[in-house]
Design a protein around this motif. Sequence first.
Motif, PDB file in Angstrom:
ATOM      1  N   THR A 264       0.850  -1.201   0.000  1.00 12.26           N
ATOM      2  CA  THR A 264       0.000   0.000   0.000  1.00 12.26           C
ATOM      3  C   THR A 264       0.884   1.249   0.000  1.00 12.26           C
ATOM      4  N   PRO A 265       1.671   1.463  -1.058  1.00 20.06           N
ATOM      5  CA  PRO A 265       2.598   2.606  -1.075  1.00 20.06           C
ATOM      6  C   PRO A 265       1.894   3.959  -1.118  1.00 20.06           C
ATOM      7  N   TYR A 266       0.621   3.951  -1.463  1.00 19.70           N
ATOM      8  CA  TYR A 266      -0.158   5.180  -1.559  1.00 19.70           C
ATOM      9  C   TYR A 266      -0.671   5.646  -0.185  1.00 19.70           C
ATOM     10  N   ALA A 267      -0.573   4.775   0.828  1.00 20.29           N
ATOM     11  CA  ALA A 267      -1.176   5.058   2.135  1.00 20.29           C
ATOM     12  C   ALA A 267      -0.196   5.800   3.044  1.00 20.29           C
ATOM     13  N   ARG A 268      -0.747   6.442   4.063  1.00 17.92           N
ATOM     14  CA  ARG A 268       0.068   7.139   5.051  1.00 17.92           C
ATOM     15  C   ARG A 268       0.872   6.137   5.876  1.00 17.92           C
ATOM     16  N   ASP A 269       2.160   6.384   5.989  1.00 18.31           N
ATOM     17  CA  ASP A 269       3.063   5.546   6.775  1.00 18.31           C
ATOM     18  C   ASP A 269       3.265   6.254   8.117  1.00 18.31           C
ATOM     19  N   ARG A 270       2.532   5.818   9.140  1.00 16.70           N
ATOM     20  CA  ARG A 270       2.480   6.574  10.388  1.00 16.70           C
ATOM     21  C   ARG A 270       2.544   5.666  11.617  1.00 16.70           C
ATOM     22  N   VAL A 271       3.406   4.679  11.622  1.00 17.57           N
ATOM     23  CA  VAL A 271       3.431   3.732  12.739  1.00 17.57           C
ATOM     24  C   VAL A 271       3.762   4.402  14.082  1.00 17.57           C
TER      25      VAL A 271
END
Length: 553
Positions: A264-271
């Motif tokens: 899901t490279p389009y999604a926010r990466d916010r771990v």
Amino acid sequence: MVISAMKANSENFIRPLANFPRSMWGDRFLAFSLDKSELKIYAKATEEPKEEVKRLINDQTIDPNAKLSLIYSVYRLGLRYLFIEEIDSQLHKLFKDLTMEDYEETTLYTMSINFHVFRQHGYKVSCDVFKKFKDYSSGKFKDDIKSDVRGILSLYEAAQLSIHGESILDEALVFAKAQLTSVVDTLESDLVQQVKHALIIPSYRGVQMIEARLYFANYREECCKYNSLQKLANAHFNYLQLLQKEELRIVTQWAKDMEFQIITPYARDRVPELYLWTLAIYLEPHYSQGRIMVTKIAQLITVFNDTYDAYATIHELRLLTDAVNRWELSAIDQLPDNIKPLYKALLDTYADFEEQLSKEGRASRVHTSKRTFQELARGYHQEAEWRHNLQVPSFDDYIENGLITSTYNVFSVSFLMGMGDIVNEEVVAWYESHPKILKALDLLGRLYNDVTSFKFERQRAQKQITSVDAYMNTFGVEENEAVDEIKKMLENAWKDINEECLKPTKFSMEILSIFLNLARMTDFVYRYMDTFTFPEKSIAEYITLLFVGPVAM
């Protein structure tokens, strides 16, 4: 299969990619290695001061005002969970013996602290205690308290706990904010930091872990009043920081192993931001498993949200929603290749939860969380259909669906899932009745997000519909009026939550705090703008405070 196309293979469709900012953390938190011996040292260092603070709380010779001030500091430092029985016992006695005459000679500062402590712990002290500070002829607050900055600050903080019908607290809030704003640039030392932060976000609406660290740094006089309290807070912060950095490492590694940045490279990466969200709900060490589990669920919610809003075609979303409703591996065959990895990640993660909790006899909690996730997917799908059909729903229809897409139904039931035996069948039945506090929380979650992000959403390739648009369309008003009305709804929702936390309550504050703390995190994230989507504006500072920088001595 790596998603690389800007166009869907099945139709001539430009994907509505939002081009969210990339994560600013990378693999930074993977490098942490927990030294268990160091953890034990800090745990040991809390033992002696903890017993001394317990003795102070129980000490019958301490003046009631001093006792309430101590309890206030214990709470602000995030230590209440260590002394729940002692604090409840003392507050019960103090409240039972309380009369209005007790406050005839009390200063504004002391009055506000005492009011705050009692309300914070569910005791409905009358707001009439503040009438003595008003001029009866003008109906305004007296001029002679304007120079009492500490008192005004405490009044401002206390007024955040108002409920419906308490006009004096509404007036106090306006008065105190105006006074603090007018003098903040003239203040010095700790007081200027206290006022500046309170004007940004009052402590009652802040994230408890962050507020605790800032209280320790900015309220040195209060923290130093009792040496044992200062020692306990310092050791406790260091202990928690080690534990939290280890939990953050675990969820960061999990997200990396699940390859979300690939599927899901389009999604926010916010771990890290999502982990902070779970820490905001419960900071107690014994909820470590719960924080890890809910961070994983939060990651799934985020990538599903962005798939529905910022990637998939309407045809793909119909198939995905049907698959989530079926919740079985065979449903993966109906999905296009670019959606299959996401669906499998959902099923695999929840299967792991079931395996974990079935050993504890709590597998049914996972099923409840699963049902709310299915409901969330249907809510996301409804929004997608509105967009696809270029339809702006009525405000009532939008809110009905928006209470679901706020995500807080999934979040709150998942937090309850991680709490262990304290969440029995009675709690689950109460939760499933959708009580007033949950309705208010859902409304906060939806409206806060909308009112700070609607302009960004309008600029997207595929315009997103928000409550602001629905309100304007339904009632035929301008944007500013719609925003103002929605902000009033937000304040009313806060009053509902405050009211539901006052005694008598059906369940303990440990249960109710899940909903209260979710509301606080919402306020923290969306008060001025969407700092989850754009974390470099605010959240990054606090992630650094908690997980990167050392604990201030």
